[in-house]
Each structure stands twice: as C-alpha cells, then as structure tokens.
Write an enzyme that holds these catalytic residues in place. Structure first.
Site, short mmCIF file in Angstrom:
data_model
loop_
_atom_site.label_atom_id
_atom_site.label_comp_id
_atom_site.label_asym_id
_atom_site.label_seq_id
_atom_site.Cartn_x
_atom_site.Cartn_y
_atom_site.Cartn_z
N LYS A 56 6.48 -3.76 5.07
CA LYS A 56 6.37 -1.98 4.55
C LYS A 56 6.45 -1.08 6.04
CE LYS A 56 4.89 1.27 1.62
NZ LYS A 56 4.39 1.94 0.18
N GLU A 84 1.53 -3.92 5.09
CA GLU A 84 1.97 -1.92 5.36
C GLU A 84 1.60 -1.77 6.82
OE1 GLU A 84 1.08 0.57 2.42
OE2 GLU A 84 2.51 2.19 4.18
P1 13P Z 1 4.78 7.55 0.44
O1 13P Z 1 6.59 7.05 0.11
O2 13P Z 1 4.76 8.53 -0.30
O3 13P Z 1 4.70 7.57 2.66
O4 13P Z 1 3.55 6.37 0.18
C1 13P Z 1 4.12 5.00 0.36
C2 13P Z 1 2.59 4.63 0.10
O5 13P Z 1 2.24 2.97 -0.36
C3 13P Z 1 1.66 4.77 1.02
O6 13P Z 1 0.95 3.50 1.70
#
Ligand code: 13P
Length: 336
Positions: free
Chosen positions: A219, A177
């Site tokens: 992500k 991510e």
């Molecule tokens: P949000 O969808 O609230 O941005 O959270 C996703 C997430 O896991 C961020 O690390």
C-alpha cells in the site's frame, strides 16, 4: 505458513474491479473526524456510522476487503451479528490494523517509527480466529530538510518486514504500507527518490525476514508533488512517475498494489488510478485502491447531516467510480 491460503486471499482482495475500504482509523482519529462534522464521538457513534456503511447494498462488487480497527472488529451490526461475521457473509474479507501507531523516533526529531511488534503473534492469532484474513501496518515517512534519515528508513523497513512475516505465519495477508507523506514543498521528483529508497529498503528487509511476496500486498503513496510545492505535477505525470517508480522498485511477483489516498481529493484519487490502469502496458501486479478518505469523506458528511441512506449512496458512488478505474473505464462525466 499456508502460502496457498495467503495467495488466495490476496488474489480475492484485488480481484477484477475490486479494491479495499480502509475504515481503520484509530479511536482518536475517528473521533476527531466525527467531531469535525458536529457529531459527538463515542464507541456507539463510531459503530453507528461504520456499520451503516458496511450495510450498503451492492458494494461487494467493488470492495474485496474492509480494514477494521480493534474496537470495530469487536462490535456488532444492529441485528447483533458481529461485524467480521457480517462482512464475511457479504463475501468481503475483514482486515485489521495491527500497528499501534507511529511514535517519535529517538534522536531523530520530526521522524516517526511505527510500533506494535510486541505481542503481535498472539494478536494476529486472535484476529484470525475472529475471521480476519488480512492486516495492515502503516509506516510514515516525512520529506524535509535532511529527512528522511537512514535511521528512519531502515527502522521502518525492518518493522514492516517483521510484521509481514508474523502475519503470514498466522494466516493473515500483510498489507505493507510505507507512506511517504504529501506534506511539504518537495517536488514530485524528490518524492520519486524517497519512495524508491523506502521501497528498496522495505523489500530488502522482507527478503531477509523470509516474507512470501506472492502472499502480500503493498500500500504505497503515489509519486506526487508535496502539497505546498509551487509546481504541481499533472495527473498524467503522477500516473507515469508512480508506475515507473513501482516498476523499478517493487518485485514483480507481488500480486497487488493498493494505493492510499493520503489527502488527495476524491476525484484525483480515482483519476490517477484510472490513468495508471489505462496505460498501454501490462503491469506485473494488479493496481488497485485501499482508500479511506477518498471513499468516505462525503459519506461521513452526509451521515452527520442525518441521512444514513445518503451516506450509503455517497459511499456506493465512490466505490463504483474506483471500481471502474481498476480497468481504466472511469471518466469525469460519470461523476454526475
Ligand atoms: P487514506 O486513503 O485516507 O490515506 O487512508 C488510507 C489508510 O489506510 C492510511 O493508512
């Protein structure tokens, strides 16, 4: 590395109609969210709120995995079943946030490096034994005057790749991510450039570290205008820019892309995903969700006002709307 296990888990997490629930807020973040809706934060209120969500009927058709925080993976449902065992019994993979947070990057004011590599191998082995089958590590990239710096991009890309390799060695599918924040007044075009740069750096680092791309998930943020930008890209522009950027900068043998919601409204997050999945193109990867706030914001408010059942209904509604968006079958009228 058991690449077959990794590929199977990844495919199950993004199977048709499915995405991921991100319920892995750190204790600090979850506590502030509870306090903001008037609930006194404690390990027990965090457990009560989350286990009520996990017990919702029927959501397993929309959710292939739930990302947990260390506190939650060690907690139990009301009947004493451990949370990971309960989720597994529902056919939902337990996942675990393994980074230890984004800290100030030395010599780079305002920029952050995500920490947590020390001891990660041992922690991953413990989480796998508890039932976890996937993990998450979030890097945070801020756009601003002269930033992100090359140091910010390269250190975070390197950490993401080392994390991904260690997870895979221990049987956990890594969710990689690199989040480009919506904060700021940048244009969507600038977000595109920065997102492209961090994706290139991250996948180059993954290649160097030997990460098995078919056994990982990405992500990312969507490509959007900064929240304070006077000119906001439309939903259709966001969908097109995002798909263009990912097509150019993400390996096509990656099984799935699971977006974060990052502060978008519930409906924007669903509408953007729906538009991407409605395009007349066969994307190389599954395009899905790993939303936190966009799945649970309303559920948290209703839980705070005293109804566990309403909270479950609010979550079930958002899960089913996003599940429809996986195949471009959502429409605003369904929001009721
Ligand atoms: P949000 O969808 O609230 O941005 O959270 C996703 C997430 O896991 C961020 O690390």
């Amino acid at each position: 590395m058991d690449s077959q296990l990794l590929e199977r888990t990844a495919a199950e997490l993004v199977a048709a109609g499915k995405g991921i629930l991100a319920a892995d807020e750190s204790n600090g973040t979850m506590s502030s969210r509870l306090e903001a809706v008037g609930v006194k934060a404690s390990a027990e209120t965090r457990r009560g709120y989350r286990t009520n969500i996990f017990a919702t009927a029927g959501y397993e058709i929309a959710v292939g995995g739930v990302i947990l925080f260390d506190e939650t993976i060690r907690q139990s449902m009301d009947d004493g079943t451990s949370v990971p065992d309960y989720l597994t019994s529902r056919g939902v993979h337990p996942g675990i946030k393994v980074d230890t947070g984004a800290k100030e990057l030395a010599h780079h004011s305002g920029e952050k490096i995500t920490e947590g590599l020390d001891g990660l191998r041992e922690r991953c082995a413990e989480y796998f034994a508890m039932g976890a089958r996937f993990a998450k590590w979030r890097a945070v990239i801020r756009i601003g005057e002269g930033i992100p710096s090359p140091a910010n991009i390269s250190t975070n890309a390197h950490a993401l790749a080392r994390y991904a390799a260690i997870c895979q060695e221990q049987g956990l599918v890594p969710i990689i991510e690199p989040e480009v924040l919506m904060d700021g007044d940048h244009t969507a075009e600038r977000c595109y450039e920065v997102t492209a740069e961090i994706l290139d750096a991250t996948f180059a680092a993954c290649k160097t570290q030997g990460v098995h791309v078919p056994g990982a998930l990405l992500k990312p943020n969507m490509v959007m205008s900064g929240k304070a930008c006077p000119e906001q890209a439309s939903r259709a522009e966001v969908a097109q820019l995002t798909v263009d950027c990912l097509t150019q900068h993400v390996p096509h043998d990656l099984p799935g892309i699971v977006f974060l919601s990052g502060g978008q409204s519930d409906e924007d997050a669903t509408a953007h995903l729906n538009l991407m999945n409605s395009m007349d193109v066969d994307h190389p990867w599954q395009l899905s969700y790993s939303y936190g706030r966009a799945l649970l914001a309303h559920a948290l408010q209703t839980w705070a006002s005293g109804s566990g059942e309403d909270s479950q209904n609010a979550f079930a509604h958002r899960a089913s709307m996003n599940s429809l968006a996986r195949s471009g079958s959502w429409s605003a009228e369904l929001e009721g």
